[in-house]
Scaffold this motif. Structure first.
Motif, PDB file in Angstrom:
ATOM      1  N   ASP A 145       0.793  -1.230   0.000  1.00 52.46           N
ATOM      2  CA  ASP A 145       0.000   0.000   0.000  1.00 52.46           C
ATOM      3  C   ASP A 145       0.827   1.284   0.000  1.00 52.46           C
ATOM      4  O   ASP A 145       0.467   2.251  -0.656  1.00 52.46           O
ATOM      5  N   PRO A 146       1.930   1.362   0.762  1.00 53.09           N
ATOM      6  CA  PRO A 146       2.613   2.660   0.887  1.00 53.09           C
ATOM      7  C   PRO A 146       3.140   3.183  -0.444  1.00 53.09           C
ATOM      8  O   PRO A 146       3.484   2.424  -1.344  1.00 53.09           O
ATOM      9  N   GLN A 147       3.197   4.509  -0.535  1.00 51.38           N
ATOM     10  CA  GLN A 147       3.754   5.146  -1.720  1.00 51.38           C
ATOM     11  C   GLN A 147       5.231   4.799  -1.869  1.00 51.38           C
ATOM     12  O   GLN A 147       5.914   4.538  -0.893  1.00 51.38           O
ATOM     13  N   ASP A 148       5.694   4.816  -3.110  1.00 54.18           N
ATOM     14  CA  ASP A 148       7.090   4.554  -3.475  1.00 54.18           C
ATOM     15  C   ASP A 148       7.499   3.085  -3.346  1.00 54.18           C
ATOM     16  O   ASP A 148       8.615   2.736  -3.667  1.00 54.18           O
ATOM     17  N   ALA A 149       6.612   2.235  -2.844  1.00 53.24           N
ATOM     18  CA  ALA A 149       6.990   0.843  -2.619  1.00 53.24           C
ATOM     19  C   ALA A 149       6.759  -0.014  -3.861  1.00 53.24           C
ATOM     20  O   ALA A 149       7.521  -0.933  -4.134  1.00 53.24           O
ATOM     21  N   ASP A 150       5.705   0.260  -4.604  1.00 49.79           N
ATOM     22  CA  ASP A 150       5.336  -0.520  -5.780  1.00 49.79           C
ATOM     23  C   ASP A 150       4.794   0.419  -6.856  1.00 49.79           C
ATOM     24  O   ASP A 150       4.653   1.614  -6.633  1.00 49.79           O
ATOM     25  N   VAL A 151       4.411  -0.165  -8.001  1.00 50.66           N
ATOM     26  CA  VAL A 151       3.887   0.644  -9.099  1.00 50.66           C
ATOM     27  C   VAL A 151       2.505   1.217  -8.780  1.00 50.66           C
ATOM     28  O   VAL A 151       2.047   2.138  -9.450  1.00 50.66           O
ATOM     29  N   CYS A 152       1.817   0.663  -7.777  1.00 47.03           N
ATOM     30  CA  CYS A 152       0.530   1.195  -7.334  1.00 47.03           C
ATOM     31  C   CYS A 152       0.593   1.440  -5.836  1.00 47.03           C
ATOM     32  O   CYS A 152       1.371   0.805  -5.124  1.00 47.03           O
ATOM     33  N   LEU A 167      -7.631   7.098  -2.244  1.00 52.20           N
ATOM     34  CA  LEU A 167      -7.084   7.293  -3.581  1.00 52.20           C
ATOM     35  C   LEU A 167      -6.172   6.137  -3.934  1.00 52.20           C
ATOM     36  O   LEU A 167      -5.210   5.855  -3.224  1.00 52.20           O
ATOM     37  N   ILE A 168      -6.496   5.459  -5.016  1.00 50.72           N
ATOM     38  CA  ILE A 168      -5.668   4.381  -5.552  1.00 50.72           C
ATOM     39  C   ILE A 168      -4.998   4.933  -6.808  1.00 50.72           C
ATOM     40  O   ILE A 168      -5.675   5.415  -7.713  1.00 50.72           O
ATOM     41  N   THR A 169      -3.670   4.901  -6.857  1.00 49.42           N
ATOM     42  CA  THR A 169      -2.964   5.356  -8.050  1.00 49.42           C
ATOM     43  C   THR A 169      -1.975   4.293  -8.505  1.00 49.42           C
ATOM     44  O   THR A 169      -1.442   3.539  -7.702  1.00 49.42           O
ATOM     45  N   CYS A 170      -1.754   4.263  -9.806  1.00 50.05           N
ATOM     46  CA  CYS A 170      -0.763   3.366 -10.404  1.00 50.05           C
ATOM     47  C   CYS A 170       0.102   4.183 -11.351  1.00 50.05           C
ATOM     48  O   CYS A 170      -0.396   5.053 -12.063  1.00 50.05           O
ATOM     49  N   GLY A 171       1.378   3.889 -11.366  1.00 54.81           N
ATOM     50  CA  GLY A 171       2.308   4.644 -12.192  1.00 54.81           C
ATOM     51  C   GLY A 171       2.727   5.927 -11.515  1.00 54.81           C
ATOM     52  O   GLY A 171       2.361   6.203 -10.373  1.00 54.81           O
ATOM     53  N   SER A 172       3.498   6.730 -12.219  1.00 55.93           N
ATOM     54  CA  SER A 172       4.122   7.910 -11.619  1.00 55.93           C
ATOM     55  C   SER A 172       3.155   9.081 -11.549  1.00 55.93           C
ATOM     56  O   SER A 172       3.356  10.119 -12.151  1.00 55.93           O
ATOM     57  N   ASP A 173       2.090   8.888 -10.796  1.00 53.57           N
ATOM     58  CA  ASP A 173       1.089   9.932 -10.550  1.00 53.57           C
ATOM     59  C   ASP A 173       1.681  10.978  -9.612  1.00 53.57           C
ATOM     60  O   ASP A 173       2.326  10.632  -8.622  1.00 53.57           O
ATOM     61  N   SER A 175       0.293  12.865  -7.429  1.00 52.80           N
ATOM     62  CA  SER A 175      -0.286  12.917  -6.084  1.00 52.80           C
ATOM     63  C   SER A 175       0.269  11.828  -5.168  1.00 52.80           C
ATOM     64  O   SER A 175       0.311  11.994  -3.957  1.00 52.80           O
ATOM     65  N   GLN A 176       0.661  10.701  -5.724  1.00 50.71           N
ATOM     66  CA  GLN A 176       1.268   9.606  -4.971  1.00 50.71           C
ATOM     67  C   GLN A 176       2.426   9.079  -5.806  1.00 50.71           C
ATOM     68  O   GLN A 176       2.213   8.320  -6.755  1.00 50.71           O
ATOM     69  N   PRO A 177       3.634   9.450  -5.471  1.00 51.05           N
ATOM     70  CA  PRO A 177       4.774   9.188  -6.359  1.00 51.05           C
ATOM     71  C   PRO A 177       5.206   7.728  -6.393  1.00 51.05           C
ATOM     72  O   PRO A 177       6.155   7.322  -5.750  1.00 51.05           O
ATOM     73  N   ASN A 178       4.472   6.931  -7.142  1.00 49.81           N
ATOM     74  CA  ASN A 178       4.849   5.530  -7.348  1.00 49.81           C
ATOM     75  C   ASN A 178       5.927   5.447  -8.425  1.00 49.81           C
ATOM     76  O   ASN A 178       6.097   6.374  -9.210  1.00 49.81           O
ATOM     77  N   PRO A 179       6.614   4.305  -8.504  1.00 54.03           N
ATOM     78  CA  PRO A 179       7.506   4.100  -9.654  1.00 54.03           C
ATOM     79  C   PRO A 179       6.720   4.052 -10.961  1.00 54.03           C
ATOM     80  O   PRO A 179       5.506   3.830 -10.961  1.00 54.03           O
ATOM     81  N   ARG A 180       7.403   4.243 -12.061  1.00 55.37           N
ATOM     82  CA  ARG A 180       6.796   4.167 -13.387  1.00 55.37           C
ATOM     83  C   ARG A 180       6.185   2.791 -13.611  1.00 55.37           C
ATOM     84  O   ARG A 180       6.707   1.779 -13.161  1.00 55.37           O
ATOM     85  N   MET A 181       5.030   2.734 -14.318  1.00 53.67           N
ATOM     86  CA  MET A 181       4.364   1.462 -14.586  1.00 53.67           C
ATOM     87  C   MET A 181       4.326   1.199 -16.095  1.00 53.67           C
ATOM     88  O   MET A 181       3.536   1.795 -16.814  1.00 53.67           O
ATOM     89  N   PRO A 182       5.180   0.311 -16.588  1.00 46.01           N
ATOM     90  CA  PRO A 182       5.132  -0.043 -18.009  1.00 46.01           C
ATOM     91  C   PRO A 182       4.099  -1.148 -18.266  1.00 46.01           C
ATOM     92  O   PRO A 182       3.774  -1.930 -17.378  1.00 46.01           O
TER      93      PRO A 182
END
Length: 198
Positions: A145-152, A167-173, A175-182
């Motif tokens: 769940d935490p930000q920066d840990a996974d693509v979502c 808020l659920i986000t996937c990829g480099s959104d 608002s929640q800086p996740n890693p890039r999601m290819p």
């Protein structure tokens, strides 16, 4: 209290594309060369590179579904009792022969209707064009769940007393800086998570 799947569909089950995506082309021109002469780019230092490139962009189909605990798609108009645990499944299908290297998805949950279930984020990849059963039976992997840990990631605001939505986000959104999601070529990438119906 019972919540109609219509409301689920209203918030979360929009089908943004059903047909194979059409390619949109944009042409970029760059002037360059030797001695200020427009004879190509300076690739290799000899001015023989191409002075024009075409970038192809593809709108990818995004699908969002509500499913019961067995993975069955909940039809529009079906009754969903309060306190039921259901899944939301989001997926993007890359039907092209090129990787979509930076896909971003964002989903807000109104907590007066749906409560995110902590730790329920998962992802899978299956071949493009896979049907609902194949997607559900894919090799699902857990996401943290935490930000920066996974693509979502999931921002859980902990209950209906908080006015902010989950808020659920996937990829480099942003608002929640996740890693890039290819999403690789010829691949359908799906995300699922659980909510409790209020």
């Amino acid at each position: 209290m019972r919540v109609k799947a219509f409301w689920i569909a209203l918030f979360l089950a929009f089908l943004l594309g059903v047909a194979p995506p059409e390619v949109s082309a944009a042409t970029n021109r760059a002037l360059g060369g030797i001695g200020g002469i427009n004879n190509g780019t300076i690739t290799g230092g000899d001015g023989t590179g191409a002075a024009e490139i075409t970038l192809n962009t593809v709108p990818l189909a995004l699908v969002k579904q509500a499913r019961d605990s067995a993975g069955n798609v909940i039809p529009d108009g079906a009754d969903v009792p309060s306190n039921s645990i259901i899944y939301f499944v989001l997926y993007v299908d890359n039907t092209t022969d090129a990787e979509a290297f930076d896909v971003r998805m964002s989903d807000q949950l109104n907590e007066s209707w749906f409560l995110y279930q902590a730790g329920s984020l998962q992802t899978t990849e299956v071949p493009t064009g896979s049907n609902d059963v194949t997607i559900w039976n894919g090799p699902w992997s857990p996401l943290l769940d935490p930000q920066d840990a996974d693509v979502c990631s999931a921002l859980n605001t902990s209950g209906v007393t908080n006015p902010e939505p989950d808020l659920i986000t996937c990829g480099s959104d942003s608002s929640q800086p996740n890693p890039r999601m290819p999403v690789p070529a010829g691949t359908l990438k799906a995300i699922r998570f659980q909510v409790e119906v209020q």
